[in-house]
Write a protein that holds these residues in place. Sequence first.
Motif, PDB file in Angstrom:
ATOM      1  N   GLU A  13       0.809  -1.221   0.000  1.00  0.00           N
ATOM      2  CA  GLU A  13       0.000   0.000   0.000  1.00  0.00           C
ATOM      3  C   GLU A  13       0.845   1.274   0.000  1.00  0.00           C
ATOM      4  OE1 GLU A  13      -3.335   0.137  -0.489  1.00  0.00           O
ATOM      5  OE2 GLU A  13      -3.023  -1.999  -0.858  1.00  0.00           O
ATOM      6  N   MET A  14       2.152   1.131  -0.192  1.00  0.00           N
ATOM      7  CA  MET A  14       3.046   2.291  -0.200  1.00  0.00           C
ATOM      8  C   MET A  14       3.578   2.549  -1.599  1.00  0.00           C
ATOM      9  SD  MET A  14       2.856   3.238   2.891  1.00  0.00           S
ATOM     10  CE  MET A  14       4.075   4.518   2.989  1.00  0.00           C
ATOM     11  N   ALA A  15       3.732   3.829  -1.918  1.00  0.00           N
ATOM     12  CA  ALA A  15       4.366   4.257  -3.163  1.00  0.00           C
ATOM     13  C   ALA A  15       5.739   4.799  -2.789  1.00  0.00           C
ATOM     14  CB  ALA A  15       3.544   5.350  -3.828  1.00  0.00           C
ATOM     15  N   GLY A  20      14.877  14.053  -5.874  1.00  0.00           N
ATOM     16  CA  GLY A  20      16.250  14.541  -5.754  1.00  0.00           C
ATOM     17  C   GLY A  20      17.241  13.480  -5.342  1.00  0.00           C
ATOM     18  N   GLY A  21      17.073  12.254  -5.834  1.00  0.00           N
ATOM     19  CA  GLY A  21      18.015  11.179  -5.534  1.00  0.00           C
ATOM     20  C   GLY A  21      17.739  10.453  -4.230  1.00  0.00           C
ATOM     21  N   ILE A  22      16.721  10.868  -3.501  1.00  0.00           N
ATOM     22  CA  ILE A  22      16.354  10.233  -2.229  1.00  0.00           C
ATOM     23  C   ILE A  22      14.957   9.653  -2.382  1.00  0.00           C
ATOM     24  CG2 ILE A  22      15.855  10.648   0.216  1.00  0.00           C
ATOM     25  CD1 ILE A  22      17.836  13.012   0.028  1.00  0.00           C
ATOM     26  N   THR A  23      14.750   8.433  -1.882  1.00  0.00           N
ATOM     27  CA  THR A  23      13.418   7.835  -1.969  1.00  0.00           C
ATOM     28  C   THR A  23      12.645   8.095  -0.682  1.00  0.00           C
ATOM     29  OG1 THR A  23      14.251   5.687  -1.240  1.00  0.00           O
ATOM     30  CG2 THR A  23      14.075   6.042  -3.609  1.00  0.00           C
ATOM     31  N   LYS A  24      11.361   8.369  -0.857  1.00  0.00           N
ATOM     32  CA  LYS A  24      10.464   8.592   0.269  1.00  0.00           C
ATOM     33  C   LYS A  24       9.204   7.767   0.052  1.00  0.00           C
ATOM     34  CE  LYS A  24      12.008  13.337   1.071  1.00  0.00           C
ATOM     35  NZ  LYS A  24      11.597  14.734   1.237  1.00  0.00           N
ATOM     36  N   ASP A  25       8.627   7.299   1.151  1.00  0.00           N
ATOM     37  CA  ASP A  25       7.417   6.486   1.098  1.00  0.00           C
ATOM     38  C   ASP A  25       6.184   7.349   1.306  1.00  0.00           C
ATOM     39  OD1 ASP A  25       9.322   4.511   1.036  1.00  0.00           O
ATOM     40  OD2 ASP A  25       8.799   3.618   2.957  1.00  0.00           O
ATOM     41  N   PHE A  26       5.153   7.075   0.519  1.00  0.00           N
ATOM     42  CA  PHE A  26       3.872   7.771   0.630  1.00  0.00           C
ATOM     43  C   PHE A  26       2.765   6.730   0.542  1.00  0.00           C
ATOM     44  CE2 PHE A  26       6.801  10.890  -1.012  1.00  0.00           C
ATOM     45  CZ  PHE A  26       6.462  12.059  -0.352  1.00  0.00           C
ATOM     46  N   PRO A  27       1.665   6.946   1.221  1.00  0.00           N
ATOM     47  CA  PRO A  27       0.546   6.014   1.070  1.00  0.00           C
ATOM     48  C   PRO A  27       0.053   6.012  -0.374  1.00  0.00           C
ATOM     49  CG  PRO A  27       0.193   7.517   2.919  1.00  0.00           C
ATOM     50  CD  PRO A  27       1.392   8.011   2.165  1.00  0.00           C
TER      51      PRO A  27
END
Length: 71
Positions: A13-15, A20-27
Amino acid sequence: MMERGVIDRFEGEMAIIEIGGITKDFPRASLPHGIKAGDAVILEDGEIRLDSRETARKKQEIQQLMDELFE
């Protein structure tokens, strides 16, 4: 503040969005319907929306590279 990113992948359930070269998780539910891995997005004021112009540009660039590779 506005940021631009690219949908890297989905994990349950996460995208995972690369910004900018860094990955972040979003619902995943916070993304527009129909968005997929590889699509460019704009993150602004807590909202995520498709950047259709940048997505189309990247797809065209990839197609040109593939065409050159397979000539």
